[in-house]
Design an enzyme around this catalytic site. Structure first.
Site, short mmCIF file in Angstrom:
data_model
loop_
_atom_site.label_atom_id
_atom_site.label_comp_id
_atom_site.label_asym_id
_atom_site.label_seq_id
_atom_site.Cartn_x
_atom_site.Cartn_y
_atom_site.Cartn_z
N ARG A 55 0.79 -1.28 -0.08
CA ARG A 55 -0.05 -0.04 0.19
C ARG A 55 0.85 1.25 0.01
O ARG A 55 0.44 2.39 -0.54
CB ARG A 55 -0.87 0.04 1.22
CG ARG A 55 -2.04 -0.98 0.94
CD ARG A 55 -3.23 -0.58 2.00
NE ARG A 55 -4.45 -1.22 1.17
CZ ARG A 55 -5.34 -1.87 1.92
NH1 ARG A 55 -5.30 -2.16 3.20
NH2 ARG A 55 -6.39 -2.47 1.38
N GLY A 105 -13.09 -4.13 -0.52
CA GLY A 105 -14.39 -3.61 -0.16
C GLY A 105 -14.77 -2.58 -1.30
O GLY A 105 -15.91 -2.24 -1.76
#
Ligand code: AMP
Length: 395
Positions: A36, A376
């Site tokens: 990330r 998500g």
């Protein structure tokens, strides 16, 4: 859907507030996977080539509004400093006093990193006063936190809204994610195969229904498959079944039939008598699972069928593991699917933390065309929703 992009802003020497998703896994204060952080580097470099007056904000874990040292972003700051060759000025008290004075005193090789946003209850409540403290003194807002765009949190929505629409934009990672996911939603090259797995049908129903508009094949694995098999009247033993979701399955079949999408379920399984890492794997002989056993992975015939379809596809999207891949004895199905995707000349996309972890475990992540950084968020996007974090960046 037209949203403003970082490349459209003139940020030369301006003060820029940047929302990133630096929510990396930590073990004893050490980062175990910095994907990330590295994914955010192109945007940061782009900005730092134009201005050095920047502050970065991110969440890490779920400290639920409490200051919890194990969720501190300090190790992330150290890694950012290494990757960017700058000094990271770590600011903790921005909720009491805006960081404007620190910003105005930054040297050329210094940038600001705010401590974990979720140490403050105002973040998840989308609190405007908290957002004001974040935004005060900044001239531009850039969001490159793809993994949090589906959350209406203060740093994602309320803070963005404090800037004029032409002064807020999406970073390079968000731009790339949305471009790939939009292609899957609108004009994927056929045959388009969607592979769905993981634990629950109910979590993925919206995505499945939306993707049926474009897919040619829908391959179902993971625990989800047992609810489908049960619906078909197949004996599934003690496998995990969502008995109250039969109406959803029936809706999926109706839509699939109307759109001529072929739904393919497992033909065999790797089963066990208990849900445990050291449970003895037992191969089923066919679709049915005997009483006392539960299906924990797809079997060899299913792997062959699924990988054959992947090989003839032009576009493949995979979300959710084919079995309990965390247990080595039941990881084969997920690993083989990952390998088949890596070999395939198709345009391949993997979304969802667990399938990405399976791809990493198989060592093939670099051979996948696009790995989504937000599970998500990518699912909600593929359901056709306009994510709150994108809505505030629309033109
Ligand atoms: P999801 O978050 O919905 O993508 O689900 C991922 C989880 O589903 C993983 O933790 C898997 O271990 C679990 N899972 C996959 N297949 C099975 C199965 N056959 N039985 C129970 N859990 C499963």
């Amino acid at each position: 859907m037209e949203f403003r992009k970082l490349t459209e802003l003139d940020i030369t020497n301006k003060k820029v507030l940047i929302r990133l998703d630096l929510n990396v896994p930590l073990k004893k204060g050490k980062i175990t996977d910095d994907t990330r952080i590295t994914s955010a580097i192109p945007t940061l470099r782009y900005i730092l080539e134009r201005t050095h007056k920047v502050a970065i904000m991110s969440h890490l874990g779920r400290p639920d509004g409490e200051v919890m040292p194990e969720y501190s972003l300090e190790p992330v700051g150290a890694r950012l400093a290494e990757l960017l060759g700058v000094e990271v000025v770590f600011v903790k008290d921005y909720a009491e006093e805006p960081a404007e004075h620190v910003l105005n005193q930054l040297d050329r090789n210094q940038i600001i990193l705010f401590e974990n946003l979720r140490f403050h209850a105002g973040e998840t409540k989308n609190d405007v006063n908290f957002a004001r403290h974040l935004a005060q003194g900044f001239e531009f807002y850039v969001n490159d936190a793809f993994g949090t765009l589906h959350r209406a949190h203060a740093s994602v929505v309320a803070a963005a809204e404090l800037f004029a629409p032409e002064k807020r934009a999406a970073g390079l990672l968000v731009e790339q994610e949305i471009s790939v996911l939009s292609t899957l939603q609108k004009k994927p090259q056929a045959p388009f195969t969607v592979i769905m797995g993981g634990s629950k049908v109910s979590d993925k129903i919206g995505v499945v229904l939306n993707l049926l508009n474009h897919a040619n094949y829908l391959l179902i694995g993971g625990a989800m498959a047992y609810t489908f098999l049960k619906y078909q009247g197949v004996e599934v033993g003690d496998s995990r079944v969502e008995a109250d979701k039969m109406d959803l399955i029936s809706q999926i079949y109706r839509n699939a039939e109307a759109r001529k999408v072929e739904i393919i379920l497992p033909e065999d399984h790797v089963c066990a008598a208990s849900f445990a890492a050291n449970a003895t794997p037992i191969e089923s002989q066919g679709k049915a699972i005997a009483p006392g056993l539960m299906g924990l992975d797809i079997g060899n015939r299913t792997i062959k069928r699924f990988t054959d379809i992947i090989a003839l596809s032009k576009t493949v999207l995979w979300n959710g593991p084919m079995g309990v891949f965390e247990f080595d004895n039941f990881a084969r199905g997920s690993l083989r699917i990952a390998e088949a995707m890596a070999k395939s000349p198709a345009f391949t996309v993997i979304g969802g933390g667990d399938s990405v972890a399976a791809a990493n475990k198989a060592g093939i992540a670099s051979k996948i065309d696009h790995i989504s950084t937000g599970g998500g968020a990518s699912l909600e996007f593929l359901e056709g929703k306009i994510l709150p974090g994108v809505r505030v960046l629309l033109k």
